[in-house]
Scaffold this motif. Structure first.
Motif, PDB file in Angstrom:
ATOM      1  N   PRO A  98       0.795  -1.230   0.000  1.00 21.28           N
ATOM      2  CA  PRO A  98       0.000   0.000   0.000  1.00 21.28           C
ATOM      3  C   PRO A  98       0.828   1.280   0.000  1.00 21.28           C
ATOM      4  O   PRO A  98       0.286   2.356   0.230  1.00 21.28           O
ATOM      5  CB  PRO A  98      -0.768  -0.126   1.323  1.00 21.28           C
ATOM      6  N   PHE A  99       2.117   1.189  -0.289  1.00 18.36           N
ATOM      7  CA  PHE A  99       2.961   2.382  -0.220  1.00 18.36           C
ATOM      8  C   PHE A  99       2.836   3.266  -1.450  1.00 18.36           C
ATOM      9  O   PHE A  99       2.785   4.490  -1.339  1.00 18.36           O
ATOM     10  CB  PHE A  99       4.420   1.977   0.042  1.00 18.36           C
ATOM     11  N   GLU A 100       2.803   2.664  -2.649  1.00 25.06           N
ATOM     12  CA  GLU A 100       2.557   3.419  -3.871  1.00 25.06           C
ATOM     13  C   GLU A 100       2.017   2.465  -4.928  1.00 25.06           C
ATOM     14  O   GLU A 100       2.566   1.379  -5.130  1.00 25.06           O
ATOM     15  CB  GLU A 100       3.813   4.132  -4.407  1.00 25.06           C
ATOM     16  N   LEU A 132       1.867  10.697   2.639  1.00 24.30           N
ATOM     17  CA  LEU A 132       2.801  11.239   3.625  1.00 24.30           C
ATOM     18  C   LEU A 132       3.669  12.340   3.016  1.00 24.30           C
ATOM     19  O   LEU A 132       3.863  13.399   3.634  1.00 24.30           O
ATOM     20  CB  LEU A 132       3.667  10.121   4.197  1.00 24.30           C
ATOM     21  N   ILE A 133       4.188  12.133   1.823  1.00 21.31           N
ATOM     22  CA  ILE A 133       4.974  13.181   1.163  1.00 21.31           C
ATOM     23  C   ILE A 133       4.107  14.416   0.906  1.00 21.31           C
ATOM     24  O   ILE A 133       4.539  15.559   1.104  1.00 21.31           O
ATOM     25  CB  ILE A 133       5.582  12.658  -0.155  1.00 21.31           C
ATOM     26  N   ASN A 134       2.867  14.206   0.477  1.00 20.62           N
ATOM     27  CA  ASN A 134       1.973  15.339   0.243  1.00 20.62           C
ATOM     28  C   ASN A 134       1.744  16.131   1.529  1.00 20.62           C
ATOM     29  O   ASN A 134       1.701  17.367   1.512  1.00 20.62           O
ATOM     30  CB  ASN A 134       0.636  14.854  -0.314  1.00 20.62           C
ATOM     31  N   ALA A 135       1.579  15.427   2.637  1.00 22.02           N
ATOM     32  CA  ALA A 135       1.366  16.094   3.921  1.00 22.02           C
ATOM     33  C   ALA A 135       2.605  16.883   4.336  1.00 22.02           C
ATOM     34  O   ALA A 135       2.503  18.014   4.839  1.00 22.02           O
ATOM     35  CB  ALA A 135       1.001  15.069   4.991  1.00 22.02           C
ATOM     36  N   ILE A 136       3.768  16.300   4.139  1.00 22.20           N
ATOM     37  CA  ILE A 136       5.024  16.988   4.465  1.00 22.20           C
ATOM     38  C   ILE A 136       5.196  18.219   3.579  1.00 22.20           C
ATOM     39  O   ILE A 136       5.597  19.293   4.045  1.00 22.20           O
ATOM     40  CB  ILE A 136       6.212  16.026   4.305  1.00 22.20           C
ATOM     41  N   ASP A 189      -0.832   9.682  11.963  1.00 15.63           N
ATOM     42  CA  ASP A 189      -1.679   8.602  12.483  1.00 15.63           C
ATOM     43  C   ASP A 189      -2.896   8.382  11.589  1.00 15.63           C
ATOM     44  O   ASP A 189      -3.341   7.245  11.406  1.00 15.63           O
ATOM     45  CB  ASP A 189      -2.132   8.924  13.905  1.00 15.63           C
ATOM     46  N   GLU A 190      -3.431   9.463  11.033  1.00 19.76           N
ATOM     47  CA  GLU A 190      -4.568   9.347  10.127  1.00 19.76           C
ATOM     48  C   GLU A 190      -4.180   8.581   8.863  1.00 19.76           C
ATOM     49  O   GLU A 190      -4.941   7.734   8.379  1.00 19.76           O
ATOM     50  CB  GLU A 190      -5.091  10.735   9.748  1.00 19.76           C
ATOM     51  N   ILE A 191      -2.999   8.863   8.342  1.00 13.73           N
ATOM     52  CA  ILE A 191      -2.523   8.172   7.137  1.00 13.73           C
ATOM     53  C   ILE A 191      -2.268   6.698   7.449  1.00 13.73           C
ATOM     54  O   ILE A 191      -2.602   5.800   6.665  1.00 13.73           O
ATOM     55  CB  ILE A 191      -1.266   8.843   6.576  1.00 13.73           C
ATOM     56  N   MET A 192      -1.667   6.414   8.610  1.00 12.82           N
ATOM     57  CA  MET A 192      -1.446   5.035   9.021  1.00 12.82           C
ATOM     58  C   MET A 192      -2.758   4.271   9.091  1.00 12.82           C
ATOM     59  O   MET A 192      -2.870   3.135   8.607  1.00 12.82           O
ATOM     60  CB  MET A 192      -0.744   5.020  10.388  1.00 12.82           C
ATOM     61  N   ALA A 193      -3.767   4.879   9.705  1.00 13.88           N
ATOM     62  CA  ALA A 193      -5.060   4.214   9.867  1.00 13.88           C
ATOM     63  C   ALA A 193      -5.725   3.951   8.507  1.00 13.88           C
ATOM     64  O   ALA A 193      -6.413   2.947   8.323  1.00 13.88           O
ATOM     65  CB  ALA A 193      -5.980   5.072  10.739  1.00 13.88           C
ATOM     66  N   LYS A 194      -5.492   4.853   7.563  1.00 11.11           N
ATOM     67  CA  LYS A 194      -6.086   4.701   6.223  1.00 11.11           C
ATOM     68  C   LYS A 194      -5.540   3.484   5.489  1.00 11.11           C
ATOM     69  O   LYS A 194      -6.295   2.768   4.821  1.00 11.11           O
ATOM     70  CB  LYS A 194      -5.803   5.975   5.418  1.00 11.11           C
TER      71      LYS A 194
END
Length: 242
Positions: free
Chosen positions: A31-33, A50-54, A235-240
């Motif tokens: 599920p990484f890409e 995660l990159i988008n959030a950063i 944490d939201e991304i992890m849960a997704k």
């Protein structure tokens, strides 16, 4: 190879209008890409979010470029891309040629076989067996080590995880060594195809990579990673995805 994009013109829309960094990835590693089910030209996944959030936190924008996994580091070194975000394990060997961020997830390697395989139950049952691995991955390095020790037979090198699993299904390979979270994600989505028989081959951590010496970008990524962990976005991304 298919040209994947995040949004219009392959540029991910961000709140800021800062500098655009090109992010290299091998988009066949869920599920990484991976390709969006509803739009095969769009890359989605844990690393993408995660990159988008950063990027949003640090005020820059990103443009995604799809490459074979073993072409990512050469592309970074030659300046074709600025960042690698592709489920890349931090290793001593890779740290000699790129600079990694702080780890963003802990992973490991798993030994998996066809779901109906009752012959291989652990790493001790691999004598003479054929491995399928992703070229340039730590799974391929683990297989090479086992082969050098005389514990396995031949190794088939492939570009993508789906190709690896196809070789397991058609009997060309007996087992695969691949990243545990990716293997678990495949099993969850496609039950009854493969199964994990050993998930303790080695511990790993993933990091994003930049060209050696690019401290400005490295610091932005590390600061942004810390910020999204602190504000709950991580944490939201992890849960997704997990």
């Amino acid at each position: 190879m298919t040209a994947f994009s995040g949004c219009t013109d392959k540029t991910t829309e961000q709140a800021g209008q800062g500098k655009i960094y090109i992010v290299g990835t091998e988009p066949y590693f869920p599920p990484f890409e991976y390709a969006d089910e509803n739009n095969s030209n769009k890359i989605v996944g844990f690393d993408v979010d995660l990159i988008n959030a950063i990027a949003a936190d640090q005020g820059f924008r990103v443009q995604w470029k799809d490459l074979e996994f073993d072409a990512l580091i050469p592309a970074l070194q030659s300046g074709q891309i600025d960042i690698i975000a592709s489920g890349m394990t931090i290793t001593d060997e890779r740290e000699k040629v790129v600079d990694f961020t702080e780890p963003y997830i802990n992973a490991g390697l798993a030994l998996a076989v066809a779901a109906d395989n009752e012959e291989i139950k652990s790493i001790d049952d691999l004598k003479g067996k054929v491995a399928a691995v992703q070229q340039g991955s730590t799974g391929s390095q683990a297989a090479e080590k086992l082969k050098a020790e005389g514990k396995i037979g031949n190794i088939i090198y492939l570009a993508h995880v789906n190709d690896i699993i196809l070789n397991i299904q058609n009997g060309r390979a007996d087992f695969m060594i691949n990243d545990l979270p990716v293997t678990n994600a495949y099993i969850s989505k496609h039950p009854g195809v493969i199964k994990i028989v050993d998930d303790k081959l080695q511990s790993e951590s993933y990091g994003f990579a930049v060209k050696s010496g690019n401290n400005e970008l490295l610091n932005m990524l590390n600061t942004g990673l810390e910020n999204v962990k602190q504000d709950g976005t991580y944490d939201e991304i992890m849960a997704k995805y997990f």
